[in-house]
Design a protein around this motif. Structure first.
Motif, PDB file in Angstrom:
ATOM      1  N   GLY A 128       0.792  -1.219   0.000  1.00 15.80           N
ATOM      2  CA  GLY A 128       0.000   0.000   0.000  1.00 15.80           C
ATOM      3  C   GLY A 128       0.827   1.272   0.000  1.00 15.80           C
ATOM      4  N   GLN A 129       2.152   1.155  -0.152  1.00 15.21           N
ATOM      5  CA  GLN A 129       2.994   2.359  -0.186  1.00 15.21           C
ATOM      6  C   GLN A 129       2.779   3.153  -1.465  1.00 15.21           C
ATOM      7  N   GLY A 130       2.376   2.476  -2.526  1.00 15.69           N
ATOM      8  CA  GLY A 130       2.139   3.152  -3.794  1.00 15.69           C
ATOM      9  C   GLY A 130       1.493   2.178  -4.765  1.00 15.69           C
ATOM     10  N   ASP A 131       1.125   2.681  -5.948  1.00 14.34           N
ATOM     11  CA  ASP A 131       0.415   1.841  -6.919  1.00 14.34           C
ATOM     12  C   ASP A 131       1.282   1.386  -8.080  1.00 14.34           C
ATOM     13  N   VAL A 132       2.324   2.151  -8.383  1.00 12.63           N
ATOM     14  CA  VAL A 132       3.122   1.848  -9.579  1.00 12.63           C
ATOM     15  C   VAL A 132       4.599   1.804  -9.203  1.00 12.63           C
ATOM     16  N   ALA A 133       5.248   0.688  -9.493  1.00 20.10           N
ATOM     17  CA  ALA A 133       6.668   0.555  -9.175  1.00 20.10           C
ATOM     18  C   ALA A 133       7.416  -0.034 -10.362  1.00 20.10           C
TER      19      ALA A 133
END
Lengths: 412, 412
Positions: free
Chosen positions: A103-108
């Motif tokens: 849940g830290q971000g959506d795109v990596a």
């Protein structure tokens, strides 16, 4: 737990690029991955950078990823450098998935880049010297030599081996153990190699694209018996990248059309086992866990990329992944089951042996191939009807097996 | 998103341990962390291993974590080697938290271990050569020199600098820029150093425990003006570890009593900014984000550990973390606000300058200190009533700021 997808992949041609900086290789793979996803650079919220050799070859360690990505225009985002020997790139993918799932971000972004070729050839081979316990090299070699000892070298073998990675002696010892135990032959191992060199004809990004017959493979220069040169992965330069995205974000952005779902990503390290306990091999354990997470079994898989740093490794991995019984890997190759058009095509890309093996990039090159297969965009090397794929990526050495392994299952 | 807790911490004494293997350092920190948590080794489901120098110092790279942990009895579990220069250990913590939050498992180990001292001193300093772009060293040095040029060296300065890490020239240039702009004095920087050396008297795990006065710090050997020897972190060996656990599992296991909640873990990389745009500094941006995630502000923090690789760095970091206005860091130290007993105690452990700085372990040593503080188990160096703590850990260099930074906020 929310689903995570691969929405874009990119890869450079693999080969010998003495004059191309690492940053340029990484940048090219990333550019292609972003274009493939239809995303701008700003969409990427975090990056995981796999590289193993830049410290040895160029003296760049500590923050290699930050430096490569910053020059390519990335600013501000978290960047984590990961290293797991030849399994570094699939480790980067695993970390990128964890970042999104946490849940830290959506795109990596996961990217692996490696420049192994150096003006001095010794430096390239020195990369591998750190892949096992540097404080315990003698015991490791003794253990492995003991493994191979029951199968005496044939007359004339062991005379012509030149400069090589320490890994090829390891693979040779493991191969001899398998040959002695199961009756696997050098021709079986050559069948794997010939198949992969044949496959890579159709891969415009492969390091080598020259088809070879079993006879040609057997007649080639010996590296460490039973392995000959075309049975061994070359020293390659190159980069590969993948963009992962949460399911929710992929739907919001309308990216689901060509997205490939990551059904499982499982890492494992080795354990103390007896050489004959193949069912306790770390790749078997990791694969079993990955199958359970994905809710599938070996017979459901349509296409596989496995870590054939040597042809023998593939022969063993197809057993460990459950495509045949233990000891039957030689037969599988000999009978053509793992060839394009066969029951379970393996290394349709050409594998490490022929596509090439820039060690920090290989895991994502496997993913690049499988994404193309699952999208049915692999052209002349397309596996018909492929909807479920598996990648096996191994790294380093400890005791009698790889120090680490990563299994990824992809679905579309 | 579920909460994640630190349920155990461990740390070796930091110092110069030429004869202690890296594995032994890592093992000691892990043993203490497991005992502190009351968990057996088997409870650990994944490990994240931070190390930066073993490749340079010992030729061990690629799978350093697997090798260190396997010899210590860990088998089978996923191990990821992470490297982010001096911020590697907090990166390992960040990755361990992501692993737990992603639902891959409930209990993960983050460990940082570093053996920097080598028989040949040049080798220790060579570690730092990879911490910026090795293909762009001249431009980096020119940029930084330009930063410091408005404040001429005083008479006699620059004559006695001996062998040192390239980082100290960087910090010196940044310090001179700050001095010129805000009127910060060398005595202000010395006040930071004297405070940290005073603090470390009470830390039985510190590399140095000798109190120093401002006058003694100023009179010490010059490293790179305005920095003198006690203003600079030493070359240290050591290890630190933390066990993170999902909230649900911690409750199941009855571990919540001494557990410390990870309220935020935020990583950032640098961006292109003008030197005077301190509010765009990567540490400020990362801290702002971390405060927002934790739902707190700088005035809520009771105790901080910041990355004082040089005393000047702390002086600037207290500004960037919002403990005072930009440019007021010198005053804060001079007036004693950051001293134990002051308004916002900083580096009560002694900081990198005096506790020591084994670069791959430092981030987790900061966490070790803050966990002790939040548990009110820090003995003579306890900050009264500490319930909210922040750690700032920086790594590498790119352009005019750190290549990467990691902010962690802990709460109890």
């Amino acid at each position: 737990m929310s689903d995570v997808y691969i929405v874009g992949v990119g890869m450079t041609v693999f080969g010998r690029f003495l004059d191309t900086p690492l940053k340029a290789l990484a940048g090219a793979a990333i550019t292609e991955a972003l274009e493939d996803a239809g995303l701008a650079r700003d969409a990427v919220e975090a990056a995981f950078f796999a590289n193993t050799a830049q410290g040895v070859v160029e003296g760049q360690h500590l923050v290699a990823g930050q430096i490569a990505l910053r020059d390519f225009g990335f600013q501000g985002i978290p960047v984590t450098n990961v290293e797991n020997a030849c399994a570094s790139a699939s480790t980067a993918l695993n970390a990128a998935v964890a970042y999104v799932k946490s849940g830290q971000g959506d795109v990596a972004l996961a990217v692996g880049a490696e420049k192994m070729n150096a003006a001095e050839r010794e430096r390239s081979f020195a990369i591998f010297d750190g892949a096992w316990d540097v404080h315990d090299v003698e015991r490791t070699i003794a253990t492995l030599t003991a493994l191979g000892k029951d199968l005496p070298l044939p007359a004339g073998a062991g005379q012509n081996s030149g400069m090589r990675s320490v890994f090829m002696d390891v693979y040779a010892a493991l191969a001899r153990f398998h040959m002695h135990r199961f009756g696997t032959t050098q021709a079986d191992i050559a069948a794997v190699s010939a198949k992969n060199h044949r496959h890579s004809q159709h891969n415009e990004k492969a390091h080598y694209r020259q088809p070879m017959t079993v006879e040609e493979v057997l007649a080639a220069r010996e590296i460490s018996w039973p392995l000959t040169l075309p049975m061994c992965a070359p020293i390659s330069d190159g980069a590969a990248a993948a963009i992962v995205c949460s399911g929710q974000k992929a739907r919001e952005l309308g990216l689901t059309g060509r997205a490939v779902r990551i059904a499982a990503t499982v890492m494992a390290t080795g354990s103390d086992r007896r050489p004959e306990e193949f069912d306790r091999h770390l790749c078997r354990r990791a694969a079993d866990r990955a199958y359970a997470i994905a809710g599938v079994g070996p017979s459901d898989i349509h296409v596989a990329e496995v870590h054939d740093a040597s042809a023998f490794a593939e022969l063993q991995q197809v057993e460990l992944l459950g495509f045949c019984a233990l000891g039957e890997g030689g037969r599988l190759a000999r009978e053509g089951a793992t060839t394009l058009g066969g029951r379970i095509p393996v290394n349709v890309s050409g594998g490490l042996e022929s596509r090439g093996h820039p060690i920090g990039a290989t895991g994502l090159a496997q993913i690049y191939e499988l994404v193309a297969q699952l999208r049915h965009e692999a052209g002349p090397r397309q596996v018909e009807g492929a909807r479920l794929a598996i990648a096996e990526n191994g790294g380093g050495f400890h005791g009698i097996e790889e120090a680490t392994a990563c299994i990824t299952i992809l679905q579309r």
